[in-house]
Design an enzyme around this catalytic site. Structure first.
Site, PDB file in Angstrom:
ATOM      1  N   VAL A  73       0.782  -1.245   0.000  1.00  0.00           N
ATOM      2  CA  VAL A  73       0.000   0.000   0.000  1.00  0.00           C
ATOM      3  C   VAL A  73       0.816   1.299   0.000  1.00  0.00           C
ATOM      4  CG1 VAL A  73      -1.977  -1.079   1.156  1.00  0.00           C
ATOM      5  CG2 VAL A  73      -0.145  -0.038   2.526  1.00  0.00           C
ATOM      6  N   GLU A 135       4.751  -5.158  15.610  1.00  0.00           N
ATOM      7  CA  GLU A 135       4.235  -3.790  15.725  1.00  0.00           C
ATOM      8  C   GLU A 135       2.777  -3.809  16.202  1.00  0.00           C
ATOM      9  OE1 GLU A 135       5.575  -0.492  12.718  1.00  0.00           O
ATOM     10  OE2 GLU A 135       3.713  -1.397  12.040  1.00  0.00           O
TER      11      GLU A 135
END
Length: 1046
Positions: A73, A135
């Site tokens: 993305v 994360e």
């Protein structure tokens, strides 16, 4: 590249995402409703599991932290999102310079924790990176521990595949899990399941990617706005105390549905209190709404309009706001109950003044779910009673210092004034009467002005009401019926701070039920009815409401100004009254005149025909001049007439020897003409059936009273110091309701009428009636009988049966010892025998003696032991007095006064100083034991050191009074007064109330005297300023002063 964003604790319960399963969820419409409806917001994010206190103190470095898989993305979808965000001022975290590894480093952890919102952009290959998965672990950890807000975007991936790790997403995840520990894989699966449960945007639901990215940016912007903790009410002065009281009334821990009212006058801060409550507690409710200023929004509804339609409109507005449904249809009034009876709601109905407001929105508590709270702000207590609302918080005026601080915040932007503005700021604050609305409006008005501009503006402030304040206060007046409006104007213009019973008498012919009307005004917070004593109740109207009343009477009903003062109903402005009384411009419109004489710059020469056109004048009040002020009101051509309908006349120093010949008393309730030049009131018979009070005190030229036979309702007759009056009319015997008769100082009066035996009479003062020899033939109902300085030497035996008599004051004479029954009753004995060398032993037998007064007993050497009931001793000009052979049996007397008694020995002085809480005697210095002292000076600062705040302290104060060198001036016979004042040194202008608070009055002194007295005060400061003042004398001054903390 992989990166992620963290958004920490969000303090607003306003968002649009849904949580499923064990995670808290809300529908988007509900969240949006909160965004639109919460006028003041301070709540935690609806997307956070918890909003722990630790999140409140965390440092935020970025607005958003995006977590994404770069190859999927970064160059496409994410670029568009970041562009939209930056265009809206949103600062994202960028991780371009962070070196990637399998585990995330401290820099990235800090970035996650330092962002406000974490956006997790889940794409097909997101799970291919252990970096992304670790994360995500950190993001979800922050969400759980710190209440971080997490937003999800599913980009070309199904949320189910993410949750269950199936499909292409699952295949990628399985490859990443190779060679990983079971604990690590378990941790990844757990966070993927959790993040998939957070409802978010799905790319497959959008045809236009640009529209989707714009929508996401808008949502982020809204969430940032709503997550910012509200500081709108930080530092509001006095709000902490209000919140403490309100939290108790709210009882948020209870499941009951409770209605709470915030009650008080316009402008006192009811709405502000409600806003702060709404800001603090709305997050605890499923639905909430703050409906502002309802009375104003419905004010234009005609009285004759359909009440049902009005209720429908109100409920429609209410429902539209609380469920965020614009233009909703409302077929009937049952909708609110049907839709909300299972919802915990917080409803604030601001500024309610009609029952239909409550009936339409919250008629019954069963309309709402358990734990709901309905808060109403109103100034109408009667409305609350009608609806059975018992949980009422009465908003009191702020303290003087809080008001001072409020004004300074608006005038200077800080809680204290600029240098040189202290007294001006305090003067304005006092005039505004501590009303927060007035403090805010006028503080803003003065902001930025120079000192010179302030000084020029003050006179206008006192005569004209600010338009902004007037528009708010006038709503309360406008909703009154015509009769109550009229009553309001009478109080504002004529009778503020008056005794309620008197006002009822004055207005009895003008209103059907004055007391009921006053009660209505009190219930609507337009006046306060203060019970100051069991027999004394006072009407109190706020200064700004008084100004509102005086502004209203300047205009016709259509708001057109009445430029000619003589055509108004009430006259209160000195300039207007001057014009009317000198130019004969008064009309039949005038019903009341109240003139404060002091502001007049010069003499007012009233025309002899000044009142001729005022045929409807009922109330004529001239206040002043006072004390040593010079005369200002004159009638150089006399006075031809006074209006026939007058009910009240107050005219000090009336300059004529008689009232006009055509003066009519048929409606007169009260006649007060102090210190007048009257020799007689009128000729012949006058109807006095309405008269209740006649006060002619100090009219030293008055020689006769009129026929009072028709004054059958007269309750008080005051002839104090009418020293030319030699005879009373026999018609006094007709005064069957007379309660108080003062003939004090009527030195030419020789006899009393034989028919003064009035059952109603309870107070008779014959003090200084030097020629009265015969004990008065009065009713046995008498309570207070003063016969001091009369020639009366006998006391009737029947006095023993006077059960109501509790005070009998007499002058000493040797014949009294022949009346042992009198010795059991006398409470005050006065001596004025210049030859008396000792007090006779029989005086000790006066068992109820409370006060001993000695005046001019020049040969008296000692005062012997007297009754244990003694409370005060006063010895004036007893120049030979040396000793006191008295034991006070360790009880403190109220007062010991020894004026010009210079021969008192050391033992007597010590006994006096230690035997009373109030002592006055000759001395030359303040005693050494007074810790805080000023020499010379009349004020002293007291430092309480570490004494606890907010405590009651008791003090002893000492003042050394001296006279001018010329003893003739000191012996001029005039009394003088002493007062004290206690202030907080660090709070300019703030007086601390002392108990007792007295004006102490003393006879003239020939040399130094020491005045010592005790009092207590509730203090909240460690630095206090004591000051002392002399009144009514140019010869006496304060040389030293001291204060001792007891």
């Amino acid at each position: 590249m992989d990166s992620s964003f963290y958004y920490g604790f969000c303090a607003a319960a306003i968002t649009f995402f849904t949580l499923f399963g064990t995670i808290l969820f809300m529908f988007y419409g509900k969240i949006k409703s909160h965004q639109e409806n919460k006028t003041v917001v301070a709540s935690s994010s609806t997307l956070s599991l918890t909003a722990t206190p630790s999140s409140l103190s965390r440092t935020r470095k970025h607005h958003v932290f995006p977590s994404f898989h770069g190859a999927d993305v970064r160059k496409t979808f994410l670029t568009h999102i970041l562009k939209e965000c930056k265009g809206k001022g949103i600062d994202p975290f960028i991780d371009n310079d962070i070196e990637r590894s399998k585990s995330i480093g401290p820099e990235l952890i800090e970035a996650i924790r330092g962002s406000k919102i974490a956006i997790v952009l889940l794409s097909r290959n997101y799970a291919s990176s252990s970096w992304c998965l670790n994360e995500l672990v950190e993001i979800m950890k922050c969400r759980e521990e710190f209440g971080q807000t997490v937003m999800t975007i599913f980009y070309e991936v199904d949320p189910t595949d993410v949750k269950k790790q199936t499909g292409d997403f699952g295949k990628v995840f399985k490859r990443t899990c190779k060679d990983k520990t079971k604990d690590e894989i378990k941790r990844w699966r757990k966070v993927l399941e959790a993040v998939a449960a957070i409802a978010g945007e799905h790319s497959r639901n959008w045809d236009n990617e640009a529209a989707m990215t714009e929508k996401i940016a808008i949502d982020v912007s809204n969430m940032l706005n709503n997550s910012t903790p509200s500081r709108d009410f930080d530092g509001l002065i006095g709000m902490g105390a209000h919140m403490k009281e309100m939290e108790s009334l709210l009882s948020l821990g209870s499941d009951e549905v409770r209605m709470i009212a915030i009650w008080g006058p316009s402008g006192i801060g009811k709405t502000t209190i409600a806003r702060v409550l709404y800001s603090q507690f709305s997050e605890n409710f499923e639905l909430s709404v703050f409906m502002e200023n309802i009375k104003e929004s419905t004010y234009t509804r005609p009285v004759c309009s359909d009440e049902y339609s009005a209720k429908m409109q109100l409920q429609k507005r209410f429902m539209s706001q609380i469920i965020n449904h614009k233009d909703m249809e409302l077929p009937h009034l049952g909708i609110a109950q049907d839709r909300l009876n299972d919802k915990k709601v917080l409803i604030v109905l601001d500024s309610i003044d009609q029952s239909i407001h409550i009936d339409a929105i919250a008629k019954e508590t069963r309309w709402f779910g358990h734990g709901s709270r309905i808060i109403i702000t109103t100034q109408d207590q009667k409305l609350l009673k009608a609806h059975g609302i018992n949980h009422i918080y009465k908003v009191e005026f702020p303290s003087a210092y809080e008001a001072y601080q409020m004004f300074c915040v608006y005038a200077f932007g800080q809680i204290f004034p600029k240098d040189g503005f202290e007294e001006l700021a305090w003067e304005v604050t006092k005039f505004l009467g501590n009303l927060p609305l007035g403090l805010r409006v006028m503080g803003s008005h003065f902001r930025g002005m120079s000192r010179h501009e302030w000084v020029n503006e003050l006179p206008r402030l006192k005569t004209r009401l600010d338009a902004g304040i007037q528009s708010i206060l006038k709503f309360s007046y406008d909703v009154l019926c015509d009769e109550d409006k009229d009553l309001f104007l009478h109080i504002a213009c004529l009778f503020n701070n008056e005794e309620m019973v008197k006002v009822e008498d004055y207005l009895a012919l003008s209103f059907l039920d004055v007391r009921q009307g006053l009660q209505v005004l009190a219930e609507k917070s337009l006046i306060a009815i203060e019970v100051l004593h069991s027999v004394y109740t006072r009407i109190d109207m706020h200064n700004l409401l008084v100004q509102l009343g005086t502004e209203i009477v300047r205009h016709k009903p259509g708001h057109q100004s009445i430029r000619e003062p003589g055509k108004r109903r009430f006259l209160v402005d000195a300039k207007d009254i001057y014009e009317v009384l000198t130019d004969n411009t008064g009309s039949r419109n005038i019903i009341g005149i109240l003139l404060e004489v002091r502001p007049l710059s010069g003499e007012l020469n009233i025309s002899e025909r000044a009142f001729k056109g005022m045929s409807n004048l009922k109330f004529l009040r001239f206040h002043g001049p006072y004390y040593h002020e010079s005369d200002k009101l004159y009638l150089p051509q006399g006075l031809n007439n006074l209006p026939r309908k007058l009910r009240l006349i107050e005219w000090s120093r009336f300059p004529l020897i008689c009232l006009p010949s055509d003066f009519c008393t048929a409606y007169l309730v009260e006649l007060r003409m102090w210190n007048s030049k009257l020799q007689k009131l009128w000729q012949g018979y006058q109807p006095l059936g309405s008269l209740k009070i006649m006060d002619l005190r100090e009219s030293k030229h008055l020689k006769e009273l009129p026929d009072l036979s028709s004054a059958t309702n007269l309750e008080e007759l005051n002839l104090f110091e009418c020293s030319s009056l030699a005879k009373l009319p026999s018609s006094i015997g007709n005064l069957q309701k007379l309660q108080k008769l003062s003939l004090h100082g009527c030195s030419k009066l020789e006899v009393l009428p034989t028919n003064i035996n009035l059952e109603s009479l309870i107070n008779l003062d014959l003090t200084d009636c030097l020629l009265i020899k015969r004990f008065p033939e009065i009713s046995t109902n008498i309570k207070d009988l003063k016969l001091t300085k009369t020639a009366i030497k006998e006391v009737p035996l029947t006095i023993k049966s006077w059960s109501s008599l509790h005070k009998l004051e007499m002058s000493y004479n040797e014949g009294l010892k022949e009346f042992p029954h009198a010795l059991e009753i006398i409470t005050r004995l006065y001596f004025n025998d210049t030859e008396m060398q000792e007090i006779p032993p029989w005086v000790m037998k006066i068992s109820r003696l409370q006060s001993l007064a000695l005046s001019g007993c020049k040969k008296l050497i000692t005062i012997p032991q007297l009754s244990d009931s003694l409370l005060t001793i006063s010895a004036v000009n007893c120049e030979s007095l040396e000793s006191l052979d008295i034991s006070f049996h360790n009880h403190l007397l109220h007062s010991l006064l020894f004026v010009n008694c210079f021969k008192l020995n050391k033992e007597a002085r010590e006994l006096i100083q230690t035997s009373s809480t109030s002592v006055f005697l000759p001395d030359k210095e303040v005693p050494a034991n007074f810790t805080y002292r000023a020499n010379p000076g009349c004020s002293v600062i007291v430092n309480l050191n570490q004494r606890p705040l907010s405590t009651t302290c008791r003090f002893k104060a000492c003042v050394l009074l001296v006279t001018q060198d010329d003893k003739e001036k000191g012996a001029n016979g005039k009394t003088f007064g002493v007062t004290h004042r206690l202030r907080d040194k660090n709070k300019f202008g703030v007086d601390i109330q002392c108990r007792p608070t007295y004006y102490y009055e003393f006879p003239s002194i020939l040399a130094e005297h020491l005045f010592t007295f005790e009092f207590e005060a509730d203090v909240t400061s460690i630095e206090l300023l004591f000051s002392f003042h002399v009144h009514k004398s140019d010869e006496v001054m304060i040389k030293e002063c001291g204060v001792l903390l007891l």
